[in-house]
Design a protein around this motif. Structure first.
Motif, PDB file in Angstrom:
ATOM      1  N   VAL A  19       6.219 -42.355 -71.775  1.00 53.88           N
ATOM      2  CA  VAL A  19       6.246 -43.414 -70.766  1.00 53.88           C
ATOM      3  C   VAL A  19       7.312 -44.441 -71.125  1.00 53.88           C
ATOM      4  O   VAL A  19       8.093 -44.884 -70.267  1.00 53.88           O
ATOM      5  CB  VAL A  19       4.853 -44.081 -70.646  1.00 53.88           C
ATOM      6  N   ALA A  73       2.912 -40.445 -64.481  1.00 50.60           N
ATOM      7  CA  ALA A  73       3.378 -41.822 -64.267  1.00 50.60           C
ATOM      8  C   ALA A  73       4.200 -41.930 -62.984  1.00 50.60           C
ATOM      9  O   ALA A  73       4.042 -42.890 -62.207  1.00 50.60           O
ATOM     10  CB  ALA A  73       4.195 -42.285 -65.469  1.00 50.60           C
ATOM     11  N   SER A  97       2.673 -50.698 -61.221  1.00 55.05           N
ATOM     12  CA  SER A  97       2.619 -50.245 -62.610  1.00 55.05           C
ATOM     13  C   SER A  97       1.207 -50.305 -63.187  1.00 55.05           C
ATOM     14  O   SER A  97       0.955 -49.752 -64.256  1.00 55.05           O
ATOM     15  CB  SER A  97       3.544 -51.119 -63.469  1.00 55.05           C
ATOM     16  N   ILE A 157      -0.470 -47.022 -64.134  1.00 54.08           N
ATOM     17  CA  ILE A 157       0.241 -46.395 -65.251  1.00 54.08           C
ATOM     18  C   ILE A 157      -0.178 -47.052 -66.563  1.00 54.08           C
ATOM     19  O   ILE A 157      -0.412 -46.375 -67.575  1.00 54.08           O
ATOM     20  CB  ILE A 157       1.761 -46.504 -65.051  1.00 54.08           C
TER      21      ILE A 157
END
Length: 458
Positions: free
Chosen positions: A266, A397, A407, A410
């Motif tokens: 990530v 993601a 976000s 995630i």
């Protein structure tokens, strides 16, 4: 019969062994990460041009994930023969396979030239990369771990781990340089091929160094013992022995890998998508931030490894897992500012915390398994976890970003992985004082002689 008091290699030879593992591992990770960076930057246009940009990126990351799917097979094959024939022979083979596949990617025709055959060829070469890397990691860290003694094993074994940031640094650095000096058209037409073709030169250097080292005394003695037993009774395959005697350790290793693997991809791969699509950051800026963060990552890994020699593998690992989980919301908040300085801070802190897991991992996993099943055990635990962790991480993601345009999901995804790792490592036993020659082997016999050798080290 083995001796539990096997002398460590002379001081001059251990750095050479470390260098052989580090250089080979750096090249392997350079090849692997180069694909990940190219998947985020250009492969969606070159190999999946009929899709919209985000869907093309998803398909590009899907071929990226395919490489992880081959890693367990590589772990099984390389682990089996590495435990029977030796670490060095299999490490040479893994380097040739990885370098050859990467060089071939640099020669691939694109979708514009051969149509749908292009992504199929790309996927096939990605499978070869994954297969090779599945066997590389276990052999490289064991080659170092099995030399020397336990007092500084965490420090020395962490050096092959620096091959990951070094490979990331090299791959990102080459791509960053090319995107800086070439126009977008030139890079998309032919410039992207240069880093892949450079792999051929790097492999020759790695082979020259890797062929200069020898097997560890610990493995040689275990092999002699196994050959003596084999004359009397058939020896179980290493995989069977691992699942029979070390299945708990395999599960611990898999759990320990979740936060480490997911957070890394990530922070270093998905960030190239997120920063350029959601934070309006240029490709060059995002690459430079990963470049700087990888340099710091390289520097801190040996320090975390040395700390694990003083306080234990588990405390350092737990600190990294907790830190990565807590950092995720600040990480995305900093990236969202679009500031280069904040982007560097976000990536660097994330990678420093990741290093607290990655540095002690080599010694931690090696110390879980007996010598004659160590390559299989460490590789299986690490690489089977990568299928559920690193493989889908950029894909998940990217899909979460496409579905929620935020976000937050995630960050929660990484936090959930951190919780799983905290539980797995908390349930593990501390290993830093273990003698690798005295961990019980597949027959319940000690791997080395000595007063305490008869106790089963679990």
């Amino acid at each position: 019969m083995a001796s539990g008091n096997t002398a460590p290699p002379p001081p001059a030879s251990l750095p050479r062994i470390v260098a052989a593992s580090l250089i080979g591992t750096t090249i392997e990770w350079y090849d692997f990460f180069l694909y990940g960076s190219a998947a985020a930057l250009v492969f969606n246009e070159l190999f999946f041009p009929d899709s919209d940009p985000l869907v093309g990126t998803l398909l590009s990351f899907l071929t990226y994930a395919v490489g992880f799917a081959a890693r367990p097979l590589g772990a099984l094959v390389f682990g089996h023969y590495g435990d029977r024939l030796g670490r060095k022979k299999l490490l040479v083979l893994s380097l040739v396979l990885m370098g050859g596949a990467t060089f071939a990617i640099g020669l691939l025709p694109t979708h514009a030239t051969v149509g749908s055959a292009a992504p199929l060829l790309l996927t096939a070469l990605r499978l070869v990369q994954g297969f090779a890397l599945g066997g590389e990691w276990g052999g490289a860290v064991l080659l170092v771990s099995e030399h020397g003694d336990a007092r500084r094993r965490g420090f020395w074994a962490s050096w092959p781990q620096t091959g990951a940031p070094a490979g990331q640094l090299l791959a990102t650095g080459v791509l960053s340089l090319l995107t800086a000096v070439l126009s977008d058209d030139a890079f998309g037409t032919w410039g992207w091929r240069i880093p892949f073709l450079l792999s051929g030169v790097l492999v020759l250097v790695g082979l020259w160094i890797r062929l200069s080292v020898d097997e560890s005394p610990v493995f040689k003695e275990a092999l002699e013992r196994a050959e003596a037993r084999r004359a009397q009774v058939d020896e179980q395959p290493p995989l069977v022995s691992v699942l029979r005697h070390h299945w708990r350790d395999v599960l611990v290793a898999m759990g320990a890998r979740m936060a480490e693997n997911i957070s890394y991809y990530v922070i270093t791969a998905f960030i190239l998508v997120y920063a350029t699509t959601s934070a309006d950051v240029s490709k060059q800026t995002a690459l430079n931030a990963v470049l700087i963060g990888s340099a710091v990552h390289f520097a801190v890994i040996p320090a975390w490894g040395a700390l694990s020699d003083r306080v234990g593998r588990r405390p350092v690992y737990l600190l990294g897992a907790a830190g990565v989980g807590l950092w995720m919301f600040p990480f995305f908040a900093l990236v969202d500012t679009g500031s280069f300085g904040y982007l560097i801070l976000a990536v660097t802190v994330g990678l420093v915390l990741h290093g607290a897991m990655y540095a002690p991992q080599a010694a931690f996993f090696a110390e879980m398994f007996a010598t004659r099943m160590r390559y299989s055990g460490a590789s299986i635990g690490a690489q089977f976890a990568s299928v559920a962790a690193g493989a889908p991480a950029p894909l998940i993601a990217t899909a979460l970003l496409a579905d929620y345009d935020s976000s937050t999901p995630i960050a929660l995804y990484v936090i959930a992985a951190a919780v799983l790792t905290l539980v797995a490592v908390a349930l593990a036993r501390e290993t830093r004082h273990r003698d690798l020659g005295r961990i019980a082997d597949e027959d319940g016999e000690p791997s080395g002689a000595g007063p305490a050798a008869g106790a089963r080290t679990r």
